[in-house]
Design a protein around this motif. Structure first.
Motif, PDB file in Angstrom:
ATOM      1  N   ALA A 217       0.837  -1.197   0.000  1.00 56.59           N
ATOM      2  CA  ALA A 217       0.000   0.000   0.000  1.00 56.59           C
ATOM      3  C   ALA A 217       0.870   1.244   0.000  1.00 56.59           C
ATOM      4  CB  ALA A 217      -0.912   0.005   1.223  1.00 56.59           C
ATOM      5  N   SER A 218       0.523   2.202  -0.845  1.00 49.50           N
ATOM      6  CA  SER A 218       1.241   3.471  -0.900  1.00 49.50           C
ATOM      7  C   SER A 218       0.393   4.540  -0.222  1.00 49.50           C
ATOM      8  CB  SER A 218       1.522   3.849  -2.365  1.00 49.50           C
ATOM      9  OG  SER A 218       2.230   5.074  -2.436  1.00 49.50           O
ATOM     10  N   VAL A 219       0.629   4.744   1.056  1.00 45.33           N
ATOM     11  CA  VAL A 219      -0.165   5.683   1.860  1.00 45.33           C
ATOM     12  C   VAL A 219       0.468   7.066   1.811  1.00 45.33           C
ATOM     13  CG1 VAL A 219      -1.065   6.197   4.156  1.00 45.33           C
ATOM     14  CG2 VAL A 219      -0.876   3.819   3.398  1.00 45.33           C
ATOM     15  N   PRO A 220      -0.291   8.095   1.407  1.00 50.61           N
ATOM     16  CA  PRO A 220       0.260   9.454   1.444  1.00 50.61           C
ATOM     17  C   PRO A 220       0.723   9.807   2.855  1.00 50.61           C
ATOM     18  CG  PRO A 220      -1.822   9.402   0.257  1.00 50.61           C
ATOM     19  CD  PRO A 220      -1.672   8.062   0.904  1.00 50.61           C
ATOM     20  N   ALA A 221       1.831  10.502   2.943  1.00 49.55           N
ATOM     21  CA  ALA A 221       2.423  10.806   4.249  1.00 49.55           C
ATOM     22  C   ALA A 221       1.447  11.543   5.162  1.00 49.55           C
ATOM     23  CB  ALA A 221       3.695  11.625   4.057  1.00 49.55           C
ATOM     24  N   HIS A 222       0.632  12.432   4.588  1.00 52.13           N
ATOM     25  CA  HIS A 222      -0.258  13.227   5.436  1.00 52.13           C
ATOM     26  C   HIS A 222      -1.442  12.419   5.963  1.00 52.13           C
ATOM     27  CE1 HIS A 222      -2.483  13.432   1.643  1.00 52.13           C
ATOM     28  NE2 HIS A 222      -3.530  13.865   2.311  1.00 52.13           N
ATOM     29  N   LEU A 223      -1.590  11.153   5.487  1.00 49.74           N
ATOM     30  CA  LEU A 223      -2.666  10.293   5.975  1.00 49.74           C
ATOM     31  C   LEU A 223      -2.146   9.106   6.779  1.00 49.74           C
ATOM     32  CD1 LEU A 223      -5.070  10.200   2.893  1.00 49.74           C
ATOM     33  CD2 LEU A 223      -5.300  11.543   4.988  1.00 49.74           C
ATOM     34  N   ALA A 224      -0.844   9.078   7.039  1.00 50.85           N
ATOM     35  CA  ALA A 224      -0.273   7.971   7.803  1.00 50.85           C
ATOM     36  C   ALA A 224      -0.900   7.876   9.190  1.00 50.85           C
ATOM     37  CB  ALA A 224       1.239   8.129   7.911  1.00 50.85           C
ATOM     38  N   HIS A 225      -1.252   9.018   9.767  1.00 48.56           N
ATOM     39  CA  HIS A 225      -1.871   9.009  11.101  1.00 48.56           C
ATOM     40  C   HIS A 225      -3.214   8.292  11.089  1.00 48.56           C
ATOM     41  CE1 HIS A 225      -4.134  12.290   9.223  1.00 48.56           C
ATOM     42  NE2 HIS A 225      -5.029  12.130  10.177  1.00 48.56           N
ATOM     43  N   LEU A 226      -3.899   8.314   9.949  1.00 47.82           N
ATOM     44  CA  LEU A 226      -5.208   7.687   9.846  1.00 47.82           C
ATOM     45  C   LEU A 226      -5.077   6.163   9.890  1.00 47.82           C
ATOM     46  CD1 LEU A 226      -8.159   8.468   9.579  1.00 47.82           C
ATOM     47  CD2 LEU A 226      -7.884   8.491   7.103  1.00 47.82           C
ATOM     48  N   VAL A 227      -4.039   5.639   9.283  1.00 47.63           N
ATOM     49  CA  VAL A 227      -3.777   4.207   9.359  1.00 47.63           C
ATOM     50  C   VAL A 227      -3.518   3.802  10.804  1.00 47.63           C
ATOM     51  CG1 VAL A 227      -2.259   2.331   8.612  1.00 47.63           C
ATOM     52  CG2 VAL A 227      -2.855   4.170   7.010  1.00 47.63           C
ATOM     53  N   VAL A 228      -2.735   4.603  11.507  1.00 44.07           N
ATOM     54  CA  VAL A 228      -2.428   4.327  12.911  1.00 44.07           C
ATOM     55  C   VAL A 228      -3.708   4.334  13.748  1.00 44.07           C
ATOM     56  CG1 VAL A 228      -1.235   5.182  14.962  1.00 44.07           C
ATOM     57  CG2 VAL A 228      -0.086   5.227  12.735  1.00 44.07           C
ATOM     58  N   ALA A 229      -4.585   5.291  13.484  1.00 44.27           N
ATOM     59  CA  ALA A 229      -5.835   5.400  14.246  1.00 44.27           C
ATOM     60  C   ALA A 229      -6.764   4.226  13.963  1.00 44.27           C
ATOM     61  CB  ALA A 229      -6.536   6.713  13.919  1.00 44.27           C
ATOM     62  N   ALA A 230      -6.788   3.758  12.714  1.00 42.55           N
ATOM     63  CA  ALA A 230      -7.698   2.680  12.329  1.00 42.55           C
ATOM     64  C   ALA A 230      -7.184   1.303  12.731  1.00 42.55           C
ATOM     65  CB  ALA A 230      -7.925   2.708  10.821  1.00 42.55           C
ATOM     66  N   GLN A 231      -5.875   1.157  12.878  1.00 48.27           N
ATOM     67  CA  GLN A 231      -5.289  -0.164  13.080  1.00 48.27           C
ATOM     68  C   GLN A 231      -5.842  -0.923  14.280  1.00 48.27           C
ATOM     69  OE1 GLN A 231      -2.892  -1.164  10.652  1.00 48.27           O
ATOM     70  NE2 GLN A 231      -3.478  -3.179  11.472  1.00 48.27           N
ATOM     71  N   PRO A 232      -6.017  -0.294  15.453  1.00 55.74           N
ATOM     72  CA  PRO A 232      -6.550  -1.071  16.591  1.00 55.74           C
ATOM     73  C   PRO A 232      -7.953  -1.621  16.333  1.00 55.74           C
ATOM     74  CG  PRO A 232      -5.557   0.979  17.348  1.00 55.74           C
ATOM     75  CD  PRO A 232      -5.641   1.069  15.856  1.00 55.74           C
ATOM     76  N   TYR A 233      -8.788  -0.876  15.624  1.00 56.63           N
ATOM     77  CA  TYR A 233     -10.130  -1.359  15.301  1.00 56.63           C
ATOM     78  C   TYR A 233     -10.042  -2.556  14.362  1.00 56.63           C
ATOM     79  CZ  TYR A 233     -11.812   3.102  17.182  1.00 56.63           C
ATOM     80  OH  TYR A 233     -12.091   4.170  17.983  1.00 56.63           O
ATOM     81  N   TYR A 234      -9.207  -2.427  13.342  1.00 58.29           N
ATOM     82  CA  TYR A 234      -9.025  -3.537  12.409  1.00 58.29           C
ATOM     83  C   TYR A 234      -8.495  -4.770  13.132  1.00 58.29           C
ATOM     84  CZ  TYR A 234      -6.905  -6.457   8.817  1.00 58.29           C
ATOM     85  OH  TYR A 234      -6.541  -7.522   8.043  1.00 58.29           O
ATOM     86  N   ASP A 235      -7.486  -4.569  13.985  1.00 58.14           N
ATOM     87  CA  ASP A 235      -6.890  -5.688  14.700  1.00 58.14           C
ATOM     88  C   ASP A 235      -7.913  -6.404  15.577  1.00 58.14           C
ATOM     89  OD1 ASP A 235      -4.458  -5.171  13.524  1.00 58.14           O
ATOM     90  OD2 ASP A 235      -3.642  -4.078  15.261  1.00 58.14           O
ATOM     91  N   GLU A 236      -8.786  -5.648  16.226  1.00 59.80           N
ATOM     92  CA  GLU A 236      -9.815  -6.265  17.076  1.00 59.80           C
ATOM     93  C   GLU A 236     -10.729  -7.156  16.248  1.00 59.80           C
ATOM     94  OE1 GLU A 236     -13.514  -5.015  20.051  1.00 59.80           O
ATOM     95  OE2 GLU A 236     -11.881  -3.591  19.701  1.00 59.80           O
ATOM     96  N   LEU A 237     -11.131  -6.675  15.084  1.00 61.98           N
ATOM     97  CA  LEU A 237     -12.001  -7.483  14.219  1.00 61.98           C
ATOM     98  C   LEU A 237     -11.221  -8.638  13.595  1.00 61.98           C
ATOM     99  CD1 LEU A 237     -13.854  -4.524  12.496  1.00 61.98           C
ATOM    100  CD2 LEU A 237     -14.902  -6.193  14.020  1.00 61.98           C
ATOM    101  N   ALA A 238     -10.002  -8.368  13.165  1.00 67.85           N
ATOM    102  CA  ALA A 238      -9.216  -9.400  12.482  1.00 67.85           C
ATOM    103  C   ALA A 238      -8.925 -10.584  13.395  1.00 67.85           C
ATOM    104  CB  ALA A 238      -7.911  -8.800  11.962  1.00 67.85           C
ATOM    105  N   ALA A 239      -8.900 -10.354  14.694  1.00 65.94           N
ATOM    106  CA  ALA A 239      -8.672 -11.451  15.631  1.00 65.94           C
ATOM    107  C   ALA A 239      -9.796 -12.472  15.596  1.00 65.94           C
ATOM    108  CB  ALA A 239      -8.508 -10.897  17.041  1.00 65.94           C
ATOM    109  N   HIS A 240     -10.927 -12.093  15.038  1.00 60.95           N
ATOM    110  CA  HIS A 240     -12.096 -12.985  14.976  1.00 60.95           C
ATOM    111  C   HIS A 240     -12.430 -13.417  13.546  1.00 60.95           C
ATOM    112  CE1 HIS A 240     -13.075 -12.130  19.209  1.00 60.95           C
ATOM    113  NE2 HIS A 240     -12.695 -10.902  18.930  1.00 60.95           N
ATOM    114  N   ARG A 241     -11.571 -13.111  12.599  1.00 60.79           N
ATOM    115  CA  ARG A 241     -11.906 -13.417  11.206  1.00 60.79           C
ATOM    116  C   ARG A 241     -11.967 -14.926  10.980  1.00 60.79           C
ATOM    117  NH1 ARG A 241      -6.405 -10.593   8.987  1.00 60.79           N
ATOM    118  NH2 ARG A 241      -4.958 -11.829  10.247  1.00 60.79           N
ATOM    119  N   ILE A 242     -12.796 -15.303  10.035  1.00 60.96           N
ATOM    120  CA  ILE A 242     -13.022 -16.735   9.775  1.00 60.96           C
ATOM    121  C   ILE A 242     -11.789 -17.350   9.103  1.00 60.96           C
ATOM    122  CG2 ILE A 242     -15.507 -16.417   9.630  1.00 60.96           C
ATOM    123  CD1 ILE A 242     -15.326 -16.497   6.631  1.00 60.96           C
TER     124      ILE A 242
END
Length: 242
Positions: A217-242
């Motif tokens: 993924a090529s994330v624009p530098a000014h949006l890198a903080h958004l990936v950091v903010a979203a990661q814990p939510y994704y990780d919580e869901l991904a722990a339960h993925r089928i």
């Protein structure tokens, strides 16, 4: 949740996805089942009406659907067409605004389609320069999951192994797997939202799930903080993925 209408057992699935995912292809997959009626983003008009956002085809969307969430939800509870026992609702999680009532979520079978935040942000940045965390839908997905649970499907795993992932998903949903879910004819559907001309060009040409592409993924530098903010939510869901 399974309900009975005129003696027929009906299962209504609310699939919650974020943007820039394979949600429309997954809707095609369920729509290929003879027993399934699909509903395309039923809360979209209510979302646009409440936010006043200027999305492509805004006027057409507002004219095509109820503009208040309660009326949209009422529409989801109507009897299904003859021969259909399954309703698949394609929902964008960011359409679940704070003012939208949550009671109805306990009356459906909730499921979640997730994608790695870096890929979502990189893709979204190409169509909207400054997305917010709420635009990506992760907090809303986690909110629903914590209250109601349900199967979690990761789009990367789905593209790597459509048959295996769909078989497991159907088992988790309490429905039979159907081989018809693996392919579909190209073209537009009557059930597609009026926004299809703006967003569905690729899926209209598809006849099945696209092969998985392992591209960084090529994330624009000014949006890198958004990936950091979203990661814990994704990780919580991904722990339960089928």
């Amino acid at each position: 949740m399974a309900t009975r209408s005129a003696g027929t057992r009906v299962t209504r699935i609310a699939m919650w996805s974020g943007p820039r995912n394979v949600s429309t292809a997954l809707m095609r997959s369920f729509g290929a089942r003879a027993d399934c009626a699909v509903v395309d983003e039923p809360l979209y008009a209510a979302y646009l009406a409440a936010t006043t956002l200027d999305h492509p085809g805004r006027a057409d969307v507002l004219a095509s659907q109820p503009t208040h969430w309660s009326a949209a939800v009422t529409g989801l509870c109507q009897p299904l067409p003859a021969g259909r026992t399954l309703q698949y609702e394609k929902h964008m999680a960011h359409h679940l605004l704070p003012e939208v009532g949550r009671g109805w979520l306990g009356q459906v079978t909730n499921a979640y389609l997730i994608r790695d935040p870096a890929h979502v942000v990189a893709s979204y940045a190409k169509v909207r320069g400054e997305p917010t965390l709420d635009d990506l839908g992760y907090p809303q997905q986690v909110e629903i999951f914590r209250r109601h649970g349900g199967p979690v499907l990761d789009s990367a795993a789905l593209l790597r192994d459509p048959a295996g992932q769909l078989r497991t998903l159907c088992a988790e949903l309490g429905i039979d797997f159907d081989d018809a879910m693996l392919s579909w004819p190209p073209g537009r559907r009557d059930t597609d939202g009026v926004w299809a001309p703006h967003w569905y060009a690729a899926v209209e040409q598809s006849t099945g799930f696209a092969p998985y592409r392992d591209v960084p993924a090529s994330v624009p530098a000014h949006l890198a903080h958004l990936v950091v903010a979203a990661q814990p939510y994704y990780d919580e869901l991904a722990a339960h993925r089928i």
